[in-house]
Write a protein that holds these residues in place. Structure first.
Motif, PDB file in Angstrom:
ATOM      1  N   VAL A  36       6.855   6.802 -14.875  1.00 29.03           N
ATOM      2  CA  VAL A  36       7.060   8.034 -14.106  1.00 29.03           C
ATOM      3  C   VAL A  36       5.742   8.424 -13.430  1.00 29.03           C
ATOM      4  O   VAL A  36       5.724   8.807 -12.257  1.00 29.03           O
ATOM      5  CB  VAL A  36       7.600   9.177 -14.995  1.00 29.03           C
ATOM      6  CG1 VAL A  36       7.579  10.511 -14.262  1.00 29.03           C
ATOM      7  CG2 VAL A  36       9.014   8.859 -15.463  1.00 29.03           C
ATOM      8  N   HIS A  37       4.651   8.273 -14.156  1.00 25.34           N
ATOM      9  CA  HIS A  37       3.335   8.554 -13.571  1.00 25.34           C
ATOM     10  C   HIS A  37       3.071   7.626 -12.381  1.00 25.34           C
ATOM     11  O   HIS A  37       2.593   8.068 -11.334  1.00 25.34           O
ATOM     12  CB  HIS A  37       2.251   8.403 -14.638  1.00 25.34           C
ATOM     13  CG  HIS A  37       0.872   8.693 -14.157  1.00 25.34           C
ATOM     14  ND1 HIS A  37       0.449   9.958 -13.832  1.00 25.34           N
ATOM     15  CD2 HIS A  37      -0.171   7.876 -13.920  1.00 25.34           C
ATOM     16  CE1 HIS A  37      -0.801   9.909 -13.418  1.00 25.34           C
ATOM     17  NE2 HIS A  37      -1.205   8.652 -13.459  1.00 25.34           N
ATOM     18  N   GLU A  38       3.400   6.354 -12.544  1.00 23.63           N
ATOM     19  CA  GLU A  38       3.226   5.386 -11.458  1.00 23.63           C
ATOM     20  C   GLU A  38       4.088   5.764 -10.248  1.00 23.63           C
ATOM     21  O   GLU A  38       3.666   5.607  -9.109  1.00 23.63           O
ATOM     22  CB  GLU A  38       3.594   3.973 -11.922  1.00 23.63           C
ATOM     23  CG  GLU A  38       2.685   3.413 -13.011  1.00 23.63           C
ATOM     24  CD  GLU A  38       1.271   3.168 -12.535  1.00 23.63           C
ATOM     25  OE1 GLU A  38       1.102   2.572 -11.451  1.00 23.63           O
ATOM     26  OE2 GLU A  38       0.336   3.591 -13.238  1.00 23.63           O
ATOM     27  N   TYR A  39       5.279   6.271 -10.506  1.00 21.38           N
ATOM     28  CA  TYR A  39       6.181   6.693  -9.434  1.00 21.38           C
ATOM     29  C   TYR A  39       5.529   7.772  -8.580  1.00 21.38           C
ATOM     30  O   TYR A  39       5.539   7.717  -7.349  1.00 21.38           O
ATOM     31  CB  TYR A  39       7.498   7.188 -10.036  1.00 21.38           C
ATOM     32  CG  TYR A  39       8.510   7.647  -9.022  1.00 21.38           C
ATOM     33  CD1 TYR A  39       9.341   6.735  -8.379  1.00 21.38           C
ATOM     34  CD2 TYR A  39       8.655   8.985  -8.699  1.00 21.38           C
ATOM     35  CE1 TYR A  39      10.282   7.142  -7.446  1.00 21.38           C
ATOM     36  CE2 TYR A  39       9.585   9.410  -7.771  1.00 21.38           C
ATOM     37  CZ  TYR A  39      10.404   8.484  -7.145  1.00 21.38           C
ATOM     38  OH  TYR A  39      11.325   8.896  -6.221  1.00 21.38           O
ATOM     39  N   GLY A  42       2.806   6.686  -6.314  1.00 21.55           N
ATOM     40  CA  GLY A  42       3.230   5.888  -5.168  1.00 21.55           C
ATOM     41  C   GLY A  42       3.060   4.392  -5.371  1.00 21.55           C
ATOM     42  O   GLY A  42       2.991   3.645  -4.409  1.00 21.55           O
ATOM     43  N   GLU A  43       3.017   3.965  -6.613  1.00 20.79           N
ATOM     44  CA  GLU A  43       2.860   2.540  -6.905  1.00 20.79           C
ATOM     45  C   GLU A  43       4.143   1.779  -6.571  1.00 20.79           C
ATOM     46  O   GLU A  43       5.172   2.359  -6.274  1.00 20.79           O
ATOM     47  CB  GLU A  43       2.471   2.346  -8.379  1.00 20.79           C
ATOM     48  CG  GLU A  43       1.172   3.031  -8.771  1.00 20.79           C
ATOM     49  CD  GLU A  43      -0.058   2.498  -8.054  1.00 20.79           C
ATOM     50  OE1 GLU A  43      -0.095   1.297  -7.704  1.00 20.79           O
ATOM     51  OE2 GLU A  43      -0.990   3.282  -7.821  1.00 20.79           O
ATOM     52  N   SER A  44       4.097   0.474  -6.676  1.00 20.91           N
ATOM     53  CA  SER A  44       5.208  -0.418  -6.332  1.00 20.91           C
ATOM     54  C   SER A  44       6.494  -0.047  -7.068  1.00 20.91           C
ATOM     55  O   SER A  44       6.535  -0.044  -8.291  1.00 20.91           O
ATOM     56  CB  SER A  44       4.828  -1.860  -6.658  1.00 20.91           C
ATOM     57  OG  SER A  44       5.970  -2.685  -6.646  1.00 20.91           O
ATOM     58  N   LYS A  45       7.529   0.268  -6.291  1.00 19.22           N
ATOM     59  CA  LYS A  45       8.833   0.618  -6.870  1.00 19.22           C
ATOM     60  C   LYS A  45       9.444  -0.575  -7.585  1.00 19.22           C
ATOM     61  O   LYS A  45      10.067  -0.436  -8.635  1.00 19.22           O
ATOM     62  CB  LYS A  45       9.798   1.125  -5.792  1.00 19.22           C
ATOM     63  CG  LYS A  45       9.277   2.280  -4.968  1.00 19.22           C
ATOM     64  CD  LYS A  45       9.175   3.548  -5.759  1.00 19.22           C
ATOM     65  CE  LYS A  45       8.902   4.737  -4.880  1.00 19.22           C
ATOM     66  NZ  LYS A  45       7.552   5.216  -4.904  1.00 19.22           N
ATOM     67  N   GLU A  46       9.262  -1.764  -7.016  1.00 12.63           N
ATOM     68  CA  GLU A  46       9.810  -2.981  -7.634  1.00 12.63           C
ATOM     69  C   GLU A  46       9.189  -3.216  -9.011  1.00 12.63           C
ATOM     70  O   GLU A  46       9.892  -3.538  -9.969  1.00 12.63           O
ATOM     71  CB  GLU A  46       9.578  -4.206  -6.744  1.00 12.63           C
ATOM     72  CG  GLU A  46      10.343  -4.184  -5.444  1.00 12.63           C
ATOM     73  CD  GLU A  46       9.606  -3.450  -4.313  1.00 12.63           C
ATOM     74  OE1 GLU A  46       8.495  -2.902  -4.539  1.00 12.63           O
ATOM     75  OE2 GLU A  46      10.165  -3.414  -3.210  1.00 12.63           O
ATOM     76  N   ALA A  47       7.866  -3.047  -9.104  1.00 14.28           N
ATOM     77  CA  ALA A  47       7.180  -3.249 -10.385  1.00 14.28           C
ATOM     78  C   ALA A  47       7.636  -2.217 -11.411  1.00 14.28           C
ATOM     79  O   ALA A  47       7.837  -2.546 -12.587  1.00 14.28           O
ATOM     80  CB  ALA A  47       5.666  -3.188 -10.191  1.00 14.28           C
ATOM     81  N   GLN A  48       7.799  -0.971 -10.974  1.00 13.59           N
ATOM     82  CA  GLN A  48       8.264   0.079 -11.883  1.00 13.59           C
ATOM     83  C   GLN A  48       9.666  -0.237 -12.395  1.00 13.59           C
ATOM     84  O   GLN A  48       9.964  -0.088 -13.582  1.00 13.59           O
ATOM     85  CB  GLN A  48       8.280   1.429 -11.173  1.00 13.59           C
ATOM     86  CG  GLN A  48       6.925   1.950 -10.783  1.00 13.59           C
ATOM     87  CD  GLN A  48       7.042   3.138  -9.868  1.00 13.59           C
ATOM     88  OE1 GLN A  48       7.802   4.063 -10.135  1.00 13.59           O
ATOM     89  NE2 GLN A  48       6.296   3.135  -8.781  1.00 13.59           N
ATOM     90  N   LEU A  49      10.514  -0.679 -11.471  1.00  9.95           N
ATOM     91  CA  LEU A  49      11.886  -1.004 -11.827  1.00  9.95           C
ATOM     92  C   LEU A  49      11.933  -2.143 -12.834  1.00  9.95           C
ATOM     93  O   LEU A  49      12.654  -2.070 -13.838  1.00  9.95           O
ATOM     94  CB  LEU A  49      12.676  -1.354 -10.566  1.00  9.95           C
ATOM     95  CG  LEU A  49      14.174  -1.540 -10.712  1.00  9.95           C
ATOM     96  CD1 LEU A  49      14.826  -0.290 -11.271  1.00  9.95           C
ATOM     97  CD2 LEU A  49      14.780  -1.894  -9.372  1.00  9.95           C
ATOM     98  N   GLY A  75      17.746   5.211 -11.436  1.00 10.37           N
ATOM     99  CA  GLY A  75      18.569   5.491 -10.266  1.00 10.37           C
ATOM    100  C   GLY A  75      17.731   5.836  -9.040  1.00 10.37           C
ATOM    101  O   GLY A  75      18.008   5.370  -7.934  1.00 10.37           O
ATOM    102  N   LEU A  76      16.693   6.638  -9.231  1.00 10.66           N
ATOM    103  CA  LEU A  76      15.812   6.980  -8.113  1.00 10.66           C
ATOM    104  C   LEU A  76      15.117   5.742  -7.559  1.00 10.66           C
ATOM    105  O   LEU A  76      14.966   5.588  -6.348  1.00 10.66           O
ATOM    106  CB  LEU A  76      14.772   8.010  -8.558  1.00 10.66           C
ATOM    107  CG  LEU A  76      15.290   9.423  -8.796  1.00 10.66           C
ATOM    108  CD1 LEU A  76      14.180  10.306  -9.371  1.00 10.66           C
ATOM    109  CD2 LEU A  76      15.836  10.021  -7.519  1.00 10.66           C
ATOM    110  N   LEU A  77      14.698   4.860  -8.455  1.00 10.21           N
ATOM    111  CA  LEU A  77      14.048   3.632  -8.005  1.00 10.21           C
ATOM    112  C   LEU A  77      15.021   2.750  -7.231  1.00 10.21           C
ATOM    113  O   LEU A  77      14.677   2.216  -6.170  1.00 10.21           O
ATOM    114  CB  LEU A  77      13.457   2.874  -9.199  1.00 10.21           C
ATOM    115  CG  LEU A  77      12.236   3.554  -9.835  1.00 10.21           C
ATOM    116  CD1 LEU A  77      11.902   2.906 -11.169  1.00 10.21           C
ATOM    117  CD2 LEU A  77      11.042   3.509  -8.894  1.00 10.21           C
TER     118      LEU A  77
END
Length: 117
Positions: A36-39, A42-49, A75-77
């Motif tokens: 969530v912090h990474e989100y 603005g970090e990579s959405k793919e990596a977060q997912l 869901g947001l990702l």
């Protein structure tokens, strides 16, 4: 030492040991808070997912419970990556696990579907 003193010592020892045990938490967080912090950074959405999906598998393997918001974050990702079907699946999962989230999940679903809900 008489028997009542021995029982008292055993009882006190048991209480001390019981007090040292680590309680199991209600939810298994894995790396959720970090993602969530990474989100928000603005970090990579793919990596977060990928990280959240991998952690979800770990939680399921332990027969654990995801914390509130976990499926909503997925869901947001998915939404940010243009994967509407997967986004809807995650929002529905969030509603099923946490019924109090239904109004907000329905709001997000309605807005992402262009008002058709």
């Amino acid at each position: 030492m008489d028997s009542s003193a021995a029982w008292t010592a055993v009882l006190l020892g048991s209480l001390v040991l019981a007090g040292c045990s680590t309680p199991r938490t209600l939810y298994q967080w894995e790396g959720y808070q970090e993602q969530v912090h990474e989100y928000f950074k603005g970090e990579s959405k793919e990596a977060q997912l990928q990280a959240l999906e991998a952690d979800l598998q770990k939680i399921k393997a332990k027969n654990g419970a995801v914390p509130p918001g976990y499926h909503a974050q997925l869901g947001l990702l998915y939404s940010s990556l243009g994967k509407g079907d997967q986004m809807a699946r995650e929002f529905e999962a969030e509603k099923a696990l946490f019924p109090e989230s239904a109004p907000y999940m329905d709001f997000l679903l309605k807005n992402t579907r262009g008002g058709a809900n």
